[in-house]
Design a protein around this motif. Structure first.
Motif, short mmCIF file in Angstrom:
data_model
loop_
_atom_site.label_atom_id
_atom_site.label_comp_id
_atom_site.label_asym_id
_atom_site.label_seq_id
_atom_site.Cartn_x
_atom_site.Cartn_y
_atom_site.Cartn_z
N PHE A 1 0.81 -1.21 0.00
CA PHE A 1 0.00 0.00 0.00
C PHE A 1 0.85 1.27 0.00
O PHE A 1 0.43 2.29 -0.54
CB PHE A 1 -0.98 0.00 1.17
CG PHE A 1 -2.14 -0.93 0.94
CD1 PHE A 1 -3.01 -0.73 -0.12
CD2 PHE A 1 -2.35 -2.01 1.77
CE1 PHE A 1 -4.06 -1.59 -0.35
CE2 PHE A 1 -3.41 -2.87 1.57
CZ PHE A 1 -4.27 -2.66 0.49
N LEU A 2 2.05 1.22 0.56
CA LEU A 2 2.97 2.35 0.45
C LEU A 2 3.33 2.58 -1.01
O LEU A 2 3.34 3.72 -1.50
CB LEU A 2 4.24 2.10 1.27
CG LEU A 2 5.33 3.15 1.13
CD1 LEU A 2 4.87 4.47 1.72
CD2 LEU A 2 6.61 2.67 1.80
N GLY A 3 3.60 1.50 -1.73
CA GLY A 3 3.93 1.62 -3.16
C GLY A 3 2.76 2.16 -3.97
O GLY A 3 2.93 3.06 -4.80
N ILE A 4 1.55 1.65 -3.72
CA ILE A 4 0.37 2.12 -4.44
C ILE A 4 0.13 3.60 -4.14
O ILE A 4 -0.15 4.40 -5.04
CB ILE A 4 -0.87 1.28 -4.03
CG1 ILE A 4 -0.72 -0.15 -4.52
CG2 ILE A 4 -2.16 1.89 -4.57
CD1 ILE A 4 -0.70 -0.31 -6.01
N ASP A 5 0.24 3.98 -2.86
CA ASP A 5 0.03 5.37 -2.47
C ASP A 5 1.07 6.28 -3.12
O ASP A 5 0.74 7.39 -3.58
CB ASP A 5 0.09 5.49 -0.95
CG ASP A 5 -0.25 6.88 -0.46
OD1 ASP A 5 -1.31 7.40 -0.88
OD2 ASP A 5 0.52 7.44 0.33
N THR A 6 2.30 5.84 -3.18
CA THR A 6 3.36 6.64 -3.80
C THR A 6 3.09 6.82 -5.29
O THR A 6 3.22 7.93 -5.82
CB THR A 6 4.73 5.96 -3.59
OG1 THR A 6 4.94 5.79 -2.19
CG2 THR A 6 5.85 6.79 -4.18
N VAL A 7 2.71 5.76 -5.97
CA VAL A 7 2.42 5.85 -7.41
C VAL A 7 1.25 6.79 -7.66
O VAL A 7 1.32 7.67 -8.53
CB VAL A 7 2.15 4.44 -7.99
CG1 VAL A 7 1.58 4.53 -9.40
CG2 VAL A 7 3.42 3.61 -7.98
N PHE A 8 0.16 6.63 -6.91
CA PHE A 8 -0.99 7.51 -7.11
C PHE A 8 -0.64 8.95 -6.77
O PHE A 8 -1.11 9.89 -7.43
CB PHE A 8 -2.19 7.04 -6.29
CG PHE A 8 -2.92 5.89 -6.91
CD1 PHE A 8 -3.11 5.82 -8.28
CD2 PHE A 8 -3.41 4.87 -6.12
CE1 PHE A 8 -3.79 4.75 -8.85
CE2 PHE A 8 -4.09 3.81 -6.68
CZ PHE A 8 -4.28 3.75 -8.06
#
Length: 64
Positions: free
Chosen positions: A46-53
């Motif tokens: 979720f850190l990766g998804i949040d960073t991408v978004f």
């Protein structure tokens, strides 16, 4: 539904409590380790998804 007396109720509670199967120390340890690993994996995901978004939103705001 018929009412049960307090004595009968407590006898039923004791009978149900005897049916409970508690996990062993090994099962508890294994489950705790599994939960910890899943928490770590999902937090990184979720850190990766949040960073991408977040990067996509920043890019879109720069276009406007």
């Amino acid at each position: 539904m018929a009412k049960t007396s307090p004595g009968e109720f407590f006898n039923q509670v004791k009978a149900e409590a005897r049916k409970v199967v508690w996990p062993t120390r090994q099962e508890t340890t294994t489950t705790a380790i599994f939960v910890g690993l899943m928490m770590l994996i999902l937090s990184v995901f979720f850190l990766g998804i949040d960073t991408v978004f977040g990067m996509i939103v920043q890019w879109l705001l720069k276009l406007a």
